[in-house]
Design a protein around this motif. Structure first.
Motif, mmCIF file in Angstrom:
data_model
loop_
_atom_site.group_PDB
_atom_site.id
_atom_site.type_symbol
_atom_site.label_atom_id
_atom_site.label_comp_id
_atom_site.label_asym_id
_atom_site.label_seq_id
_atom_site.Cartn_x
_atom_site.Cartn_y
_atom_site.Cartn_z
ATOM 1 N N UNK A 1 12.136 -11.470 -12.139
ATOM 2 C CA UNK A 1 12.464 -10.349 -12.336
ATOM 3 C C UNK A 1 11.723 -9.308 -13.168
ATOM 4 N N UNK A 2 11.430 -10.071 -14.518
ATOM 5 C CA UNK A 2 10.195 -9.244 -15.253
ATOM 6 C C UNK A 2 9.015 -8.710 -14.445
ATOM 7 N N UNK A 3 8.389 -9.878 -13.572
ATOM 8 C CA UNK A 3 7.361 -9.580 -12.992
ATOM 9 C C UNK A 3 7.446 -8.505 -11.915
ATOM 10 N N UNK A 4 8.524 -8.522 -11.063
ATOM 11 C CA UNK A 4 8.900 -7.455 -10.274
ATOM 12 C C UNK A 4 9.014 -6.144 -10.818
ATOM 13 N N UNK A 5 9.790 -5.920 -11.924
ATOM 14 C CA UNK A 5 9.679 -4.921 -12.545
ATOM 15 C C UNK A 5 8.406 -4.287 -12.916
ATOM 16 N N UNK A 6 7.532 -5.151 -13.448
ATOM 17 C CA UNK A 6 6.098 -4.685 -13.560
ATOM 18 C C UNK A 6 5.202 -4.362 -12.207
ATOM 19 N N UNK A 7 5.620 -5.141 -11.173
ATOM 20 C CA UNK A 7 5.123 -4.868 -9.778
ATOM 21 C C UNK A 7 5.309 -3.776 -9.151
ATOM 22 N N UNK A 8 6.649 -3.252 -9.346
ATOM 23 C CA UNK A 8 7.103 -1.888 -8.365
ATOM 24 C C UNK A 8 6.254 -0.622 -8.739
ATOM 25 N N UNK A 9 5.919 -0.204 -9.993
ATOM 26 C CA UNK A 9 5.130 0.871 -10.117
ATOM 27 C C UNK A 9 3.666 0.778 -9.803
ATOM 28 N N UNK A 10 3.281 -0.572 -9.716
ATOM 29 C CA UNK A 10 1.934 -0.846 -9.399
ATOM 30 C C UNK A 10 1.501 -0.818 -7.743
ATOM 31 N N UNK A 11 2.552 -1.280 -7.140
ATOM 32 C CA UNK A 11 2.464 -1.291 -5.777
ATOM 33 C C UNK A 11 3.008 0.113 -4.927
ATOM 34 N N UNK A 12 3.678 0.948 -5.566
ATOM 35 C CA UNK A 12 4.570 2.006 -5.403
ATOM 36 C C UNK A 12 3.390 3.049 -4.540
ATOM 37 N N UNK A 13 2.637 3.170 -5.348
ATOM 38 C CA UNK A 13 1.407 4.210 -4.758
ATOM 39 C C UNK A 13 0.795 3.622 -3.516
ATOM 40 N N UNK A 14 0.471 2.325 -3.420
ATOM 41 C CA UNK A 14 -0.041 1.785 -2.259
ATOM 42 C C UNK A 14 0.893 1.924 -0.859
ATOM 43 N N UNK A 15 2.337 1.727 -1.255
ATOM 44 C CA UNK A 15 3.183 2.028 -0.302
ATOM 45 C C UNK A 15 3.135 3.516 0.439
ATOM 46 N N UNK A 16 3.376 4.522 -0.391
ATOM 47 C CA UNK A 16 3.312 5.853 -0.284
ATOM 48 C C UNK A 16 1.979 6.359 0.532
ATOM 49 N N UNK A 17 0.943 5.830 -0.010
ATOM 50 C CA UNK A 17 -0.451 6.164 0.446
ATOM 51 C C UNK A 17 -0.358 5.749 2.072
ATOM 52 N N UNK A 18 0.192 4.409 2.321
ATOM 53 C CA UNK A 18 0.178 3.824 3.672
ATOM 54 C C UNK A 18 1.096 4.699 4.530
#
Length: 192
Positions: free
Chosen positions: A110-127
């Motif tokens: 859960x803690x790792x997912x919390x850190x991952x979300x803002x790191x992958x969000x720009x990849x998702x919006x870009x794609x």
């Protein structure tokens, strides 16, 4: 139309694991939960009246250079995206995602997912922004935002391919329905 595996293949798992100080298997497990949750949250926001805001965000991200490494990610932008998608319930979403299986081995998924979300969000919006731009150029008329998001969520099950910046997340056997179902009423808490 691209599916969720295409999104997953864009995430540089090796870079992400290194940044978070975890092994690639843990980073992959977190990404395989975070990316479908982000797309599902965007879809819920569109259903709840946030289409115009998301449309603008996709145009903005399509105009930016695609991130290829985690160092390319504007984490502040990622935090804003996640806050808009989940309406301030990021930690609840991360905990629910961690509880939907995977991880283990004493790792605070859960803690790792919390850190991952803002790191992958720009990849998702870009794609998604690039898919929207391509569809708009080739289609002419109106653009179906819900169809784009649904297409990404519906295209699960095959293995992700390609390399860019490290090992990639594989989509093989992803239970997107289970991931999104595990979020219950948490999705759609905010508007994009």
């Amino acid at each position: 139309m691209a599916g969720i595996e295409d999104l997953l293949s864009q995430i540089p798992i090796g870079d992400l694991a290194k940044k978070l100080g975890v092994d690639e298997a843990t980073a992959t497990a977190a990404v395989q939960k975070a990316v479908p949750a982000l797309v599902g949250g965007l879809q819920k926001n569109v259903e709840n009246g946030g289409a115009a805001s998301l449309d603008k965000a996709l145009d903005k991200h399509a105009a930016l250079a695609d991130p290829t490494t985690i160092d390319d990610v504007d984490e502040e932008d990622g935090n804003k995206i996640v806050a808009n998608v989940f309406g301030g319930k990021q930690q609840d979403v991360a905990a629910a995602l961690a509880g939907s299986g995977g991880g283990g081995g004493g790792v605070d998924l859960g803690g790792i997912i919390g850190k991952v979300l803002p790191l992958v969000a720009p990849f998702v919006l870009s794609k998604l922004g690039n898919q929207k731009a391509a569809a708009t150029r080739s289609g002419g008329g109106g653009f179906d935002l819900e169809g784009l998001l649904g297409g990404f969520l519906g295209g699960s099950g095959s293995q992700a391919g390609g390399q860019s910046g490290g090992s990639q997340a594989g989509g093989g056997g992803l239970d997107i329905g289970g991931i999104l179902g595990g979020l219950g009423g948490l999705l759609g808490g905010g508007k994009k």
